[in-house]
Design a protein around this motif. Structure first.
Motif, PDB file in Angstrom:
ATOM      1  N   ASN A  82       1.238  -5.508   0.789  1.00 20.91           N
ATOM      2  CA  ASN A  82       2.394  -4.666   0.503  1.00 20.91           C
ATOM      3  C   ASN A  82       3.345  -5.256  -0.530  1.00 20.91           C
ATOM      4  O   ASN A  82       4.314  -4.611  -0.902  1.00 20.91           O
ATOM      5  CB  ASN A  82       3.166  -4.383   1.799  1.00 20.91           C
ATOM      6  N   LYS A  83       3.084  -6.461  -0.994  1.00 20.17           N
ATOM      7  CA  LYS A  83       3.929  -7.046  -2.033  1.00 20.17           C
ATOM      8  C   LYS A  83       3.747  -6.261  -3.328  1.00 20.17           C
ATOM      9  O   LYS A  83       2.670  -5.741  -3.602  1.00 20.17           O
ATOM     10  CB  LYS A  83       3.542  -8.508  -2.290  1.00 20.17           C
ATOM     11  N   PRO A  84       4.802  -6.176  -4.133  1.00 21.05           N
ATOM     12  CA  PRO A  84       4.636  -5.496  -5.429  1.00 21.05           C
ATOM     13  C   PRO A  84       3.656  -6.259  -6.311  1.00 21.05           C
ATOM     14  O   PRO A  84       3.558  -7.479  -6.233  1.00 21.05           O
ATOM     15  CB  PRO A  84       6.042  -5.513  -6.035  1.00 21.05           C
ATOM     16  N   LYS A  85       2.936  -5.500  -7.105  1.00 27.36           N
ATOM     17  CA  LYS A  85       1.928  -6.121  -7.965  1.00 27.36           C
ATOM     18  C   LYS A  85       2.608  -6.985  -9.011  1.00 27.36           C
ATOM     19  O   LYS A  85       3.593  -6.596  -9.616  1.00 27.36           O
ATOM     20  CB  LYS A  85       1.072  -5.054  -8.647  1.00 27.36           C
ATOM     21  N   GLN A  86       2.068  -8.158  -9.216  1.00 26.80           N
ATOM     22  CA  GLN A  86       2.594  -9.071 -10.211  1.00 26.80           C
ATOM     23  C   GLN A  86       1.558  -9.257 -11.306  1.00 26.80           C
ATOM     24  O   GLN A  86       0.363  -9.197 -11.057  1.00 26.80           O
ATOM     25  CB  GLN A  86       2.916 -10.423  -9.577  1.00 26.80           C
ATOM     26  N   PRO A 131      -5.940  -7.451  -9.393  1.00 32.30           N
ATOM     27  CA  PRO A 131      -5.677  -8.356  -8.269  1.00 32.30           C
ATOM     28  C   PRO A 131      -6.598  -9.568  -8.303  1.00 32.30           C
ATOM     29  O   PRO A 131      -7.669  -9.539  -8.891  1.00 32.30           O
ATOM     30  CB  PRO A 131      -5.975  -7.485  -7.042  1.00 32.30           C
ATOM     31  N   SER A 132      -6.162 -10.639  -7.670  1.00 35.30           N
ATOM     32  CA  SER A 132      -6.965 -11.847  -7.569  1.00 35.30           C
ATOM     33  C   SER A 132      -7.469 -11.964  -6.138  1.00 35.30           C
ATOM     34  O   SER A 132      -6.695 -11.872  -5.194  1.00 35.30           O
ATOM     35  CB  SER A 132      -6.127 -13.081  -7.891  1.00 35.30           C
ATOM     36  N   LEU A 135      -1.247  -9.597  10.164  1.00 37.49           N
ATOM     37  CA  LEU A 135       0.115  -9.342   9.703  1.00 37.49           C
ATOM     38  C   LEU A 135       0.400 -10.051   8.390  1.00 37.49           C
ATOM     39  O   LEU A 135       1.042  -9.478   7.498  1.00 37.49           O
ATOM     40  CB  LEU A 135       1.123  -9.769  10.771  1.00 37.49           C
ATOM     41  N   SER A 136      -0.078 -11.269   8.249  1.00 38.71           N
ATOM     42  CA  SER A 136       0.157 -11.975   6.985  1.00 38.71           C
ATOM     43  C   SER A 136      -0.603 -11.320   5.836  1.00 38.71           C
ATOM     44  O   SER A 136      -0.109 -11.255   4.713  1.00 38.71           O
ATOM     45  CB  SER A 136      -0.209 -13.453   7.107  1.00 38.71           C
ATOM     46  N   VAL A 137      -1.805 -10.812   6.106  1.00 30.12           N
ATOM     47  CA  VAL A 137      -2.569 -10.120   5.067  1.00 30.12           C
ATOM     48  C   VAL A 137      -1.868  -8.816   4.680  1.00 30.12           C
ATOM     49  O   VAL A 137      -1.771  -8.487   3.494  1.00 30.12           O
ATOM     50  CB  VAL A 137      -4.013  -9.846   5.551  1.00 30.12           C
ATOM     51  N   LEU A 138      -1.351  -8.094   5.668  1.00 28.79           N
ATOM     52  CA  LEU A 138      -0.641  -6.853   5.365  1.00 28.79           C
ATOM     53  C   LEU A 138       0.615  -7.113   4.542  1.00 28.79           C
ATOM     54  O   LEU A 138       0.951  -6.326   3.652  1.00 28.79           O
ATOM     55  CB  LEU A 138      -0.285  -6.113   6.654  1.00 28.79           C
ATOM     56  N   LYS A 139       1.313  -8.203   4.815  1.00 31.94           N
ATOM     57  CA  LYS A 139       2.488  -8.545   4.022  1.00 31.94           C
ATOM     58  C   LYS A 139       2.091  -8.808   2.576  1.00 31.94           C
ATOM     59  O   LYS A 139       2.784  -8.395   1.645  1.00 31.94           O
ATOM     60  CB  LYS A 139       3.189  -9.773   4.593  1.00 31.94           C
ATOM     61  N   ASP A 140       0.960  -9.494   2.380  1.00 30.44           N
ATOM     62  CA  ASP A 140       0.501  -9.778   1.019  1.00 30.44           C
ATOM     63  C   ASP A 140       0.055  -8.516   0.305  1.00 30.44           C
ATOM     64  O   ASP A 140       0.267  -8.369  -0.902  1.00 30.44           O
ATOM     65  CB  ASP A 140      -0.640 -10.791   1.038  1.00 30.44           C
TER      66      ASP A 140
END
Length: 87
Positions: free
Chosen positions: A54-58, A83-84, A47-52
């Motif tokens: 789905n975050k907008p690209k920075q 991505p990093s 779940l924490s990986v999925l949240k990361d």
């Protein structure tokens, strides 16, 4: 009205019966918990990986310092949209 009153006092046999039932339930629940614990931990990680994900690209800003011969420092800023990944 409801029949003869029931003796509701504590007896040694009632206490032993209650302890026995409690231990039987614990002997069934503890192995199930030990088997399910890694799956629960993995679900939290997923779940924490999925949240990361789905975050907008920075934009990633990287500062690179270069030194000139006169010992002054110059800073170049590079902006990338890639991505990093950290291992």
């Amino acid at each position: 009205m409801f029949g003869a009153p029931v003796n509701s006092g504590l007896t040694f046999t009632k206490v032993l019966g209650g302890i026995s039932k409690t231990l039987n339930i614990a002997n069934q629940v503890i192995p199930l918990y030990r088997e399910a614990k890694p799956m629960i931990n993995n679900a939290k990680t997923i779940l924490s990986v999925l949240k990361d994900v789905n975050k907008p690209k920075q934009k990633q800003i990287t500062n690179i310092k270069t030194e000139k011969k006169d010992t002054s420092t110059k800073t170049n800023t590079i902006t990338t949209n890639s991505p990093s990944f950290f291992l």
